[in-house]
Design a protein around this motif. Structure first.
Motif, PDB file in Angstrom:
ATOM      1  N   ALA A   5       0.831  -1.295  -0.032  1.00  0.00           N
ATOM      2  CA  ALA A   5      -0.173   0.042  -0.015  1.00  0.00           C
ATOM      3  C   ALA A   5       0.782   1.392   0.082  1.00  0.00           C
ATOM      4  CB  ALA A   5      -1.048  -0.114   1.286  1.00  0.00           C
ATOM      5  N   ILE A   6       1.725   1.291  -1.038  1.00  0.00           N
ATOM      6  CA  ILE A   6       2.311   2.888  -1.273  1.00  0.00           C
ATOM      7  C   ILE A   6       1.355   3.808  -1.563  1.00  0.00           C
ATOM      8  CG2 ILE A   6       4.438   1.483  -1.965  1.00  0.00           C
ATOM      9  CD1 ILE A   6       3.934   2.237  -4.745  1.00  0.00           C
ATOM     10  N   LYS A   7       1.747   5.014  -1.483  1.00  0.00           N
ATOM     11  CA  LYS A   7       1.059   6.267  -1.905  1.00  0.00           C
ATOM     12  C   LYS A   7       2.122   6.882  -2.837  1.00  0.00           C
ATOM     13  CE  LYS A   7      -0.141   5.740   2.707  1.00  0.00           C
ATOM     14  NZ  LYS A   7      -1.147   4.806   2.385  1.00  0.00           N
ATOM     15  N   VAL A   8       1.227   7.145  -4.025  1.00  0.00           N
ATOM     16  CA  VAL A   8       2.208   7.619  -5.216  1.00  0.00           C
ATOM     17  C   VAL A   8       1.573   9.084  -5.515  1.00  0.00           C
ATOM     18  CG1 VAL A   8       2.911   7.818  -7.523  1.00  0.00           C
ATOM     19  CG2 VAL A   8       2.987   5.734  -6.292  1.00  0.00           C
ATOM     20  N   VAL A   9       2.447  10.252  -5.503  1.00  0.00           N
ATOM     21  CA  VAL A   9       2.069  11.628  -5.739  1.00  0.00           C
ATOM     22  C   VAL A   9       2.807  11.981  -6.865  1.00  0.00           C
ATOM     23  CG1 VAL A   9       1.838  14.129  -4.992  1.00  0.00           C
ATOM     24  CG2 VAL A   9       1.913  12.001  -3.368  1.00  0.00           C
ATOM     25  N   ILE A  10       1.803  11.960  -8.019  1.00  0.00           N
ATOM     26  CA  ILE A  10       2.201  12.540  -9.270  1.00  0.00           C
ATOM     27  C   ILE A  10       2.106  13.953  -9.363  1.00  0.00           C
ATOM     28  CG2 ILE A  10       2.033  12.354 -11.884  1.00  0.00           C
ATOM     29  CD1 ILE A  10       1.014   9.366 -11.455  1.00  0.00           C
ATOM     30  N   LEU A  11       2.987  14.810  -9.835  1.00  0.00           N
ATOM     31  CA  LEU A  11       3.014  16.350  -9.936  1.00  0.00           C
ATOM     32  C   LEU A  11       3.190  16.367 -11.480  1.00  0.00           C
ATOM     33  CD1 LEU A  11       4.678  15.768  -7.093  1.00  0.00           C
ATOM     34  CD2 LEU A  11       4.077  18.139  -6.951  1.00  0.00           C
ATOM     35  N   GLN A  12       2.158  16.978 -12.052  1.00  0.00           N
ATOM     36  CA  GLN A  12       2.121  16.928 -13.528  1.00  0.00           C
ATOM     37  C   GLN A  12       2.733  18.617 -13.696  1.00  0.00           C
ATOM     38  OE1 GLN A  12       2.755  16.825 -16.745  1.00  0.00           O
ATOM     39  NE2 GLN A  12       0.930  15.256 -17.194  1.00  0.00           N
ATOM     40  N   ASN A  13       3.922  18.759 -14.341  1.00  0.00           N
ATOM     41  CA  ASN A  13       4.367  20.125 -14.809  1.00  0.00           C
ATOM     42  C   ASN A  13       4.812  20.139 -16.369  1.00  0.00           C
ATOM     43  OD1 ASN A  13       6.883  18.966 -14.724  1.00  0.00           O
ATOM     44  ND2 ASN A  13       7.191  19.702 -12.741  1.00  0.00           N
ATOM     45  N   HIS A  14       4.265  18.960 -16.927  1.00  0.00           N
ATOM     46  CA  HIS A  14       4.430  19.026 -18.259  1.00  0.00           C
ATOM     47  C   HIS A  14       5.842  19.196 -18.864  1.00  0.00           C
ATOM     48  CE1 HIS A  14       0.128  19.301 -18.564  1.00  0.00           C
ATOM     49  NE2 HIS A  14       0.131  20.296 -17.876  1.00  0.00           N
ATOM     50  N   GLY A  15       6.701  18.338 -18.265  1.00  0.00           N
ATOM     51  CA  GLY A  15       7.838  18.318 -18.713  1.00  0.00           C
ATOM     52  C   GLY A  15       9.017  18.286 -17.686  1.00  0.00           C
ATOM     53  N   TYR A  16      10.185  18.154 -17.946  1.00  0.00           N
ATOM     54  CA  TYR A  16      11.621  18.170 -17.353  1.00  0.00           C
ATOM     55  C   TYR A  16      11.758  19.585 -16.637  1.00  0.00           C
ATOM     56  CZ  TYR A  16      12.337  13.783 -20.033  1.00  0.00           C
ATOM     57  OH  TYR A  16      12.263  12.811 -20.547  1.00  0.00           O
ATOM     58  N   ALA A  17      11.216  19.965 -15.683  1.00  0.00           N
ATOM     59  CA  ALA A  17      11.156  21.120 -14.988  1.00  0.00           C
ATOM     60  C   ALA A  17      12.336  21.577 -14.456  1.00  0.00           C
ATOM     61  CB  ALA A  17      10.096  21.454 -13.900  1.00  0.00           C
ATOM     62  N   SER A  18      13.037  20.753 -13.778  1.00  0.00           N
ATOM     63  CA  SER A  18      14.403  20.816 -13.361  1.00  0.00           C
ATOM     64  C   SER A  18      15.344  21.259 -14.156  1.00  0.00           C
ATOM     65  CB  SER A  18      15.111  19.823 -12.399  1.00  0.00           C
ATOM     66  OG  SER A  18      16.153  20.182 -12.143  1.00  0.00           O
ATOM     67  N   ILE A  19      15.708  20.316 -15.227  1.00  0.00           N
ATOM     68  CA  ILE A  19      16.493  20.624 -16.470  1.00  0.00           C
ATOM     69  C   ILE A  19      16.059  21.582 -17.345  1.00  0.00           C
ATOM     70  CG2 ILE A  19      17.576  19.343 -18.326  1.00  0.00           C
ATOM     71  CD1 ILE A  19      18.687  18.593 -15.770  1.00  0.00           C
ATOM     72  N   GLY A  20      14.673  21.928 -17.498  1.00  0.00           N
ATOM     73  CA  GLY A  20      14.449  23.213 -18.184  1.00  0.00           C
ATOM     74  C   GLY A  20      14.968  24.454 -17.532  1.00  0.00           C
ATOM     75  N   GLY A  21      14.816  24.628 -16.345  1.00  0.00           N
ATOM     76  CA  GLY A  21      15.485  25.656 -15.723  1.00  0.00           C
ATOM     77  C   GLY A  21      16.886  25.689 -15.810  1.00  0.00           C
ATOM     78  N   LEU A  22      17.390  24.630 -15.536  1.00  0.00           N
ATOM     79  CA  LEU A  22      18.884  24.831 -15.768  1.00  0.00           C
ATOM     80  C   LEU A  22      19.293  24.928 -17.070  1.00  0.00           C
ATOM     81  CD1 LEU A  22      21.847  24.029 -14.557  1.00  0.00           C
ATOM     82  CD2 LEU A  22      21.460  21.406 -15.159  1.00  0.00           C
ATOM     83  N   SER A  23      18.667  24.389 -18.235  1.00  0.00           N
ATOM     84  CA  SER A  23      19.028  24.718 -19.679  1.00  0.00           C
ATOM     85  C   SER A  23      18.901  25.996 -19.884  1.00  0.00           C
ATOM     86  CB  SER A  23      17.943  23.868 -20.433  1.00  0.00           C
ATOM     87  OG  SER A  23      17.946  24.289 -21.759  1.00  0.00           O
ATOM     88  N   GLU A  24      17.857  26.993 -19.351  1.00  0.00           N
ATOM     89  CA  GLU A  24      17.632  28.175 -19.790  1.00  0.00           C
ATOM     90  C   GLU A  24      18.856  29.002 -18.980  1.00  0.00           C
ATOM     91  OE1 GLU A  24      14.043  31.375 -19.422  1.00  0.00           O
ATOM     92  OE2 GLU A  24      14.185  29.985 -17.599  1.00  0.00           O
TER      93      GLU A  24
END
Length: 638
Positions: free
Chosen positions: A503-522
């Protein structure tokens, strides 16, 4: 005359593994708690058949006798290793699981998981099938032919990511190899992935095994005491410091040294900052806890690091995230005392080594300082206490989320979860933007609540690791926090959780992409190329509308109960419902971008990602100018 038993190699190995135990501080644990497996022609007739032989104790009974070697069915070989690693970390490295695969792609899929285990010093036993040792047919299905070496197979890919590797080409070779494998798995310095490659013909071959091979063995996990001379030098360094700082790494948790660390911090009032692996070494509200350190750390801890004249590293490897790529420990004349069970880490940054088990070393240091009544200066204590209080206001601001009908930001999701959890909850994460937010913001309440795998930062780790953690801690709420990019890497073990009722609990955060690498890329002139999950626009860039991918429906299709949360109000109710669920449950939430509502504080220290030295686009030119400015502040501690 020595008594023998005739068994196949695979049967002998499974029977041997079932009789191995660890012991530390008077507590005894089974070393190999279970075997994970996906079967193919390379292991089904060998290890597979052996697991059938030893699945239950002959004769059964009422109630049925416990399994000799429990088995768990996996869906992806890499994920099975992650589950075993999660189990091992939650078990304090005193117990782990084995993983068996067929030859070919099943074996090579182990490589990423093996690297993760070895980088994080976590034990896992890998049992990949291998090609025929006797070579009756050459090549066999899925065999890689190497024209210049007849004794190489794809399993050799596992050599550089394993702490011990052996190929069992004759039955009798299993005896020394199995014993060496157990030695490495239980060694607090050398532990990591251990690989025993098993040719498929040898697995099924019979041999007369000495009964002594199957006797119960207890492997003592040692607590190495510090050398008297090294301890004396450490005491002298602490007593001479005006602005000391303790950096707590993952070794604190591996040693179960949290109470010893709290004892030293309370007695001396030296502040304690934590790496990703060390977070939770002190409770967030302990007077000496100043939060995470490094690129993803708090302003409080990072400013203390910049001005510290003595850094006491406890069980840390001093990765680039911790040292801000060599720019963080900036004070003139700063010195390092490194308490670590591994000499390799003890000498880093030209430090004075204190080679010992973390708990033994901390207790010895506390005792040695006690007669001197050594305490940090009151003004220093006031300084970091006030700074931490100011940081907590920033955390509150990022967490603040009223019950209104708007989409939450990622920090607000963490804030709602923060309101809900107790000391019992365990949070698991590994990659994306979440590790940074968690390291800066999360208020760890217990020694093992914060489970962020950031040594290898492997996308896809979270869900299978959560299964392993829940198996090790079956009565505690276990949360896997994943972004959409991580979820798409490896959702398959949801099927395993459903099948086995984990009985694990999975929280999916949908932000439509690789948010972390997107910020780093910028920030480095990459202009977010290839980081958004959007349709192709007319100019062939991924800047169209978000993809119509429904991850909640996907999770539901794999058998998981799914709760959709569209607003802050929905989220609060969904997380509360998920926490009480006794079946695998998913909370799906689409997050708002941080620039429209509250967001996490920015990085408080630098991280070196080299920027193009020449470029025509202004974004890269500006990024290079900023990069050169930071590089100038780097120093080598010699």
């Amino acid at each position: 005359m020595t008594s023998t038993t005739r068994l196949t190699v695979a049967q002998a190995l499974v029977r041997f593994l079932a009789a191995q135990y660890t012991e530390r501080d008077g507590e005894r644990h089974r070393l190999i708690g279970a075997v994970w497996g996906i079967f193919g022609h390379g292991n089904v007739a060998g290890i597979g058949q052996a697991l059938v032989e030893y699945a239950t104790v002959p004769g059964g009974g009422t109630p049925p006798a416990p399994p000799v070697m429990p088995f768990h069915q996996g869906r992806n070989e890499q994920a099975m290793v992650h589950a075993a690693v999660g189990y091992a970390r939650q078990s304090g490295r005193l117990s782990t699981h084995a993983v068996t695969t067929s030859i070919g792609p099943g074996a090579t899929n182990l490589v990423t998981g093996a690297a993760l285990a070895t980088v994080n010093h976590l034990p896992v036993l890998l049992l990949p099938g291998d090609v025929f040792a006797t070579r009756p047919a050459d090549p066999v299905l899925q065999q890689l032919e190497v024209p210049f070496a007849g004794d190489v197979s794809v399993n050799d890919c596992l050599r550089p990511v394993s702490k011990y590797f052996d190929r069992i080409t004759r039955p009798e070779a299993l005896i020394p190899a199995a014993l060496q494998a157990m030695r490495v798995l239980t060694d607090p310095v050398d532990t990591g992935a251990v690989t025993l490659a098993l040719p498929q013909d040898v697995q099924a071959e019979a041999y007369d095994w000495p009964e002594e091979f199957f006797a119960e063995r207890t492997w003592a996990v040692r607590r190495q005491a510090p050398d008297a001379g090294e301890l004396a030098r450490a005491v002298e360094a602490v007593r001479g410091a005006r602005r000391p700082l303790i950096v707590a790494g993952g070794g604190v948790h591996h040693s179960r040294a949290e109470e010893a660390l709290a004892g030293l911090a309370s007695a001396t009032r030296i502040p304690v900052a934590s790496t990703q692996a060390g977070k939770g070494s002190l409770r967030w509200d302990h007077p000496q806890d100043v939060g995470g350190i490094g690129h993803t750390g708090t302003a409080t801890a990072d400013e203390l690091a910049r001005t510290a004249d003595l850094v006491i590293g406890v069980g840390t490897r001093y990765t680039d995230f911790t040292t801000a790529s060599g720019t963080l420990f900036a004070a003139s004349g700063v010195r390092f005392v490194n308490l670590n069970i591994a000499a390799y880490d003890g000498y880093k940054l030209a430090g004075s080594p204190l080679i010992a088990d973390a708990r033994a070393g901390l207790e010895a240091l506390t005792e040695a300082l006690a007669p001197h009544r050594h305490r940090a200066e009151p003004a220093y204590v006031t300084e970091y206490t006030d700074d931490k209080e100011r940081w907590e206001y920033r955390v509150d601001a990022a967490y603040e989320a009223e019950d209104i009908d708007i989409r939450p930001t990622q920090p607000q999701v963490l804030g709602v979860l923060d309101e809900l959890v107790t000391d019992e909850d365990i949070l698991i994460n590994a990659a994306g933007s979440l590790p940074g937010d968690l390291h800066k913001l999360w208020r760890a309440r217990s020694r093992d609540q914060y489970h962020v795998e950031y040594g290898y930062s492997c996308m896809g780790y979270e869900i299978p690791a959560a299964i392993g953690v829940r198996m090790a801690a079956p009565d505690r709420p276990v949360w896997a926090l994943v972004g959409d990019g991580t979820y798409l890497m490896m959702p398959t073990e949801i099927v395993t959780a459903v099948q086995e009722g984990v009985a694990i609990k999975v929280v999916i955060l949908q932000n439509h992409g690789y948010a972390s690498i997107g910020g780093l890329s910028e920030s480095v002139g990459g202009e977010r190329l290839g980081t958004a999950y959007r349709r192709l626009a007319a100019d062939r860039t991924y800047t169209g509308v978000p993809l119509p991918v429904d991850l909640a429906a996907n999770a539901a299709s794999l058998g998981m109960r799914v709760l959709r949360a569209r607003t802050v109000r929905d989220l609060r109710a969904a997380l509360a419902e998920a926490r009480e669920a006794d079946t695998p449950t998913c909370v799906y939430v689409e997050t708002e971008t941080a620039d429209t509502v509250s967001g996490a504080p920015p990085a408080q220290a630098w991280w070196d990602v080299p920027v193009a030295e020449t470029a025509t686009r202004s974004s890269a030119v500006k990024a290079r100018e900023e990069y050169d400015r930071h590089v100038a502040a780097r120093r080598r501690h010699l």
